[in-house]
Design a protein around this motif. Sequence first.
Motif, PDB file in Angstrom:
ATOM      1  N   THR A 192       0.841  -1.196   0.000  1.00  0.00           N
ATOM      2  CA  THR A 192       0.000   0.000   0.000  1.00  0.00           C
ATOM      3  C   THR A 192       0.879   1.250   0.000  1.00  0.00           C
ATOM      4  OG1 THR A 192      -1.767  -1.139   1.187  1.00  0.00           O
ATOM      5  CG2 THR A 192      -1.794   1.265   1.254  1.00  0.00           C
ATOM      6  N   LEU A 193       0.536   2.205  -0.860  1.00  0.00           N
ATOM      7  CA  LEU A 193       1.234   3.481  -0.921  1.00  0.00           C
ATOM      8  C   LEU A 193       0.404   4.532  -0.187  1.00  0.00           C
ATOM      9  CD1 LEU A 193       3.378   5.478  -1.906  1.00  0.00           C
ATOM     10  CD2 LEU A 193       2.119   5.634  -4.080  1.00  0.00           C
ATOM     11  N   ILE A 210      -2.634  10.872  -2.483  1.00  0.00           N
ATOM     12  CA  ILE A 210      -3.570   9.782  -2.767  1.00  0.00           C
ATOM     13  C   ILE A 210      -4.707   9.825  -1.754  1.00  0.00           C
ATOM     14  CG2 ILE A 210      -3.824   7.264  -2.758  1.00  0.00           C
ATOM     15  CD1 ILE A 210      -1.089   7.032  -3.951  1.00  0.00           C
ATOM     16  N   PRO A 211      -5.963   9.828  -2.203  1.00  0.00           N
ATOM     17  CA  PRO A 211      -7.093   9.932  -1.275  1.00  0.00           C
ATOM     18  C   PRO A 211      -7.283   8.664  -0.446  1.00  0.00           C
ATOM     19  CG  PRO A 211      -7.897   9.526  -3.497  1.00  0.00           C
ATOM     20  CD  PRO A 211      -6.412   9.749  -3.612  1.00  0.00           C
ATOM     21  N   VAL A 212      -7.720   8.854   0.793  1.00  0.00           N
ATOM     22  CA  VAL A 212      -8.090   7.747   1.671  1.00  0.00           C
ATOM     23  C   VAL A 212      -9.609   7.772   1.817  1.00  0.00           C
ATOM     24  CG1 VAL A 212      -7.906   6.768   3.983  1.00  0.00           C
ATOM     25  CG2 VAL A 212      -5.902   7.837   2.916  1.00  0.00           C
ATOM     26  N   TYR A 213     -10.284   6.739   1.336  1.00  0.00           N
ATOM     27  CA  TYR A 213     -11.734   6.638   1.446  1.00  0.00           C
ATOM     28  C   TYR A 213     -12.060   5.953   2.775  1.00  0.00           C
ATOM     29  CZ  TYR A 213     -12.106   8.002  -3.445  1.00  0.00           C
ATOM     30  OH  TYR A 213     -12.044   8.690  -4.630  1.00  0.00           O
ATOM     31  N   ARG A 234      -7.950   1.620  11.897  1.00  0.00           N
ATOM     32  CA  ARG A 234      -8.464   1.314  10.566  1.00  0.00           C
ATOM     33  C   ARG A 234      -7.681   0.163   9.958  1.00  0.00           C
ATOM     34  NH1 ARG A 234     -11.494   4.706  12.366  1.00  0.00           N
ATOM     35  NH2 ARG A 234     -12.444   6.444  11.205  1.00  0.00           N
ATOM     36  N   ARG A 235      -8.352  -0.553   9.072  1.00  0.00           N
ATOM     37  CA  ARG A 235      -7.687  -1.538   8.230  1.00  0.00           C
ATOM     38  C   ARG A 235      -7.690  -0.962   6.823  1.00  0.00           C
ATOM     39  NH1 ARG A 235      -6.465  -6.837   8.882  1.00  0.00           N
ATOM     40  NH2 ARG A 235      -7.633  -6.868  10.832  1.00  0.00           N
ATOM     41  N   ALA A 236      -6.517  -0.756   6.248  1.00  0.00           N
ATOM     42  CA  ALA A 236      -6.408  -0.046   4.979  1.00  0.00           C
ATOM     43  C   ALA A 236      -5.769  -0.921   3.910  1.00  0.00           C
ATOM     44  CB  ALA A 236      -5.587   1.229   5.163  1.00  0.00           C
ATOM     45  N   PHE A 237      -6.204  -0.710   2.676  1.00  0.00           N
ATOM     46  CA  PHE A 237      -5.647  -1.460   1.562  1.00  0.00           C
ATOM     47  C   PHE A 237      -5.816  -0.640   0.283  1.00  0.00           C
ATOM     48  CE2 PHE A 237      -9.916  -2.805   2.668  1.00  0.00           C
ATOM     49  CZ  PHE A 237     -10.624  -2.639   1.490  1.00  0.00           C
ATOM     50  N   SER A 238      -5.013  -0.962  -0.719  1.00  0.00           N
ATOM     51  CA  SER A 238      -5.030  -0.220  -1.984  1.00  0.00           C
ATOM     52  C   SER A 238      -6.164  -0.687  -2.888  1.00  0.00           C
ATOM     53  CB  SER A 238      -3.701  -0.390  -2.727  1.00  0.00           C
ATOM     54  OG  SER A 238      -2.648   0.232  -2.031  1.00  0.00           O
ATOM     55  N   TYR A 258      -7.812   4.407 -14.490  1.00  0.00           N
ATOM     56  CA  TYR A 258      -8.026   4.390 -13.045  1.00  0.00           C
ATOM     57  C   TYR A 258      -6.835   5.030 -12.329  1.00  0.00           C
ATOM     58  CZ  TYR A 258     -11.796   1.235 -14.201  1.00  0.00           C
ATOM     59  OH  TYR A 258     -12.949   0.720 -14.723  1.00  0.00           O
ATOM     60  N   LYS A 259      -7.081   5.512 -11.141  1.00  0.00           N
ATOM     61  CA  LYS A 259      -6.025   6.122 -10.325  1.00  0.00           C
ATOM     62  C   LYS A 259      -6.002   5.423  -8.970  1.00  0.00           C
ATOM     63  CE  LYS A 259      -9.168   9.789  -8.764  1.00  0.00           C
ATOM     64  NZ  LYS A 259      -9.430  11.245  -8.747  1.00  0.00           N
ATOM     65  N   PRO A 260      -4.856   5.425  -8.289  1.00  0.00           N
ATOM     66  CA  PRO A 260      -4.758   4.724  -7.005  1.00  0.00           C
ATOM     67  C   PRO A 260      -5.533   5.433  -5.903  1.00  0.00           C
ATOM     68  CG  PRO A 260      -2.736   5.908  -7.455  1.00  0.00           C
ATOM     69  CD  PRO A 260      -3.573   6.019  -8.694  1.00  0.00           C
ATOM     70  N   ALA A 261      -6.027   4.648  -4.965  1.00  0.00           N
ATOM     71  CA  ALA A 261      -6.709   5.159  -3.782  1.00  0.00           C
ATOM     72  C   ALA A 261      -6.486   4.168  -2.649  1.00  0.00           C
ATOM     73  CB  ALA A 261      -8.203   5.336  -4.041  1.00  0.00           C
ATOM     74  N   VAL A 262      -6.802   4.598  -1.430  1.00  0.00           N
ATOM     75  CA  VAL A 262      -6.710   3.736  -0.258  1.00  0.00           C
ATOM     76  C   VAL A 262      -8.096   3.650   0.366  1.00  0.00           C
ATOM     77  CG1 VAL A 262      -5.721   3.468   2.051  1.00  0.00           C
ATOM     78  CG2 VAL A 262      -4.297   4.300   0.171  1.00  0.00           C
TER      79      VAL A 262
END
Length: 291
Positions: free
Chosen positions: A219-220, A225-228, A244-248, A266-270
């Motif tokens: 994960t970057l 990069i937005p975090v949803y 939180r549990r976060a993933f790309s 598409y663009k990357p997000a978390v």
Amino acid sequence: MSLQSDIEHLWERYDDGLTAADATDEDLTVLAEFLEALEAGEVRAAEKRDTAAQSAAGSQPSAGNGEWQANEWVKQGVLLNFGLHEISQYEYGGVTYNDVLPLLDTSDLGDRGSRNTPDGTTVRRGAYLGEDVIMMSPSFVNIGAHVGDGTLVDSCDTVGSCAQIGENVKLGANTLIGGVLEPVENAPVIVEDGASLGAGCRVTSGFVVGENSVVGENTLLTPRIPVYDLVEEEVVYGHLPPERRAFSRFVESSISDHDMFDGGAYKPAVVATDIEQETLEGTEREDALRE
């Protein structure tokens, strides 16, 4: 004068053109005392401050649960150590290298219950390692970094300059924690207590990983990069909230309808979910498998 005022005065002279050739023994003594204070954990490149308490205390750090803020004078001290020391030759592991500072003397790590495995655990002067820290080889901790008690720095990890790593943090193998030295007013990368980063994660540009969060591998995390955040149902930048549990994931880009992109761009997000709910569901699945 205090160490802070000594560094700030030296910074003014450096800004006016002071060079390594002009630095006096007294100047170098101040820099040495500064490095020792960093290595003892007495000063830090950034601290979490309560805004009201900070205003009352002036420039002095104060404990609190507010936002992470840089200690500008500490980052100035790090930069002064680069600018006012001549390059010298040093030996490490049978290899001659050239730098302005030697590596940290790690002979006392065993006394504090910490360990660094052979063949490539490298700690630069001016870094702090707490108690019960484990550094697996190869790994690197740079000047100004603060690694808290009980933290694991796994193989092929880099902890960049001035990064602040909390207690009981797990940095998975091949994790990059970026350094932030300039501008001096910018807070460095922060990984708060109890966080766990999977293998191959990258955290850069002053991003803050909230306490007790779990970040999936590769994960970057960067302010661009937005975090949803599905818990609060909002999009945040520059930090991952606690617990939180976060993933790309990849989300649709604004240029997704361009003719050059067959099937969309598409663009990357978390994506961040509730760690307690994720843990509960995982436990339920485990129980079902065992029945």
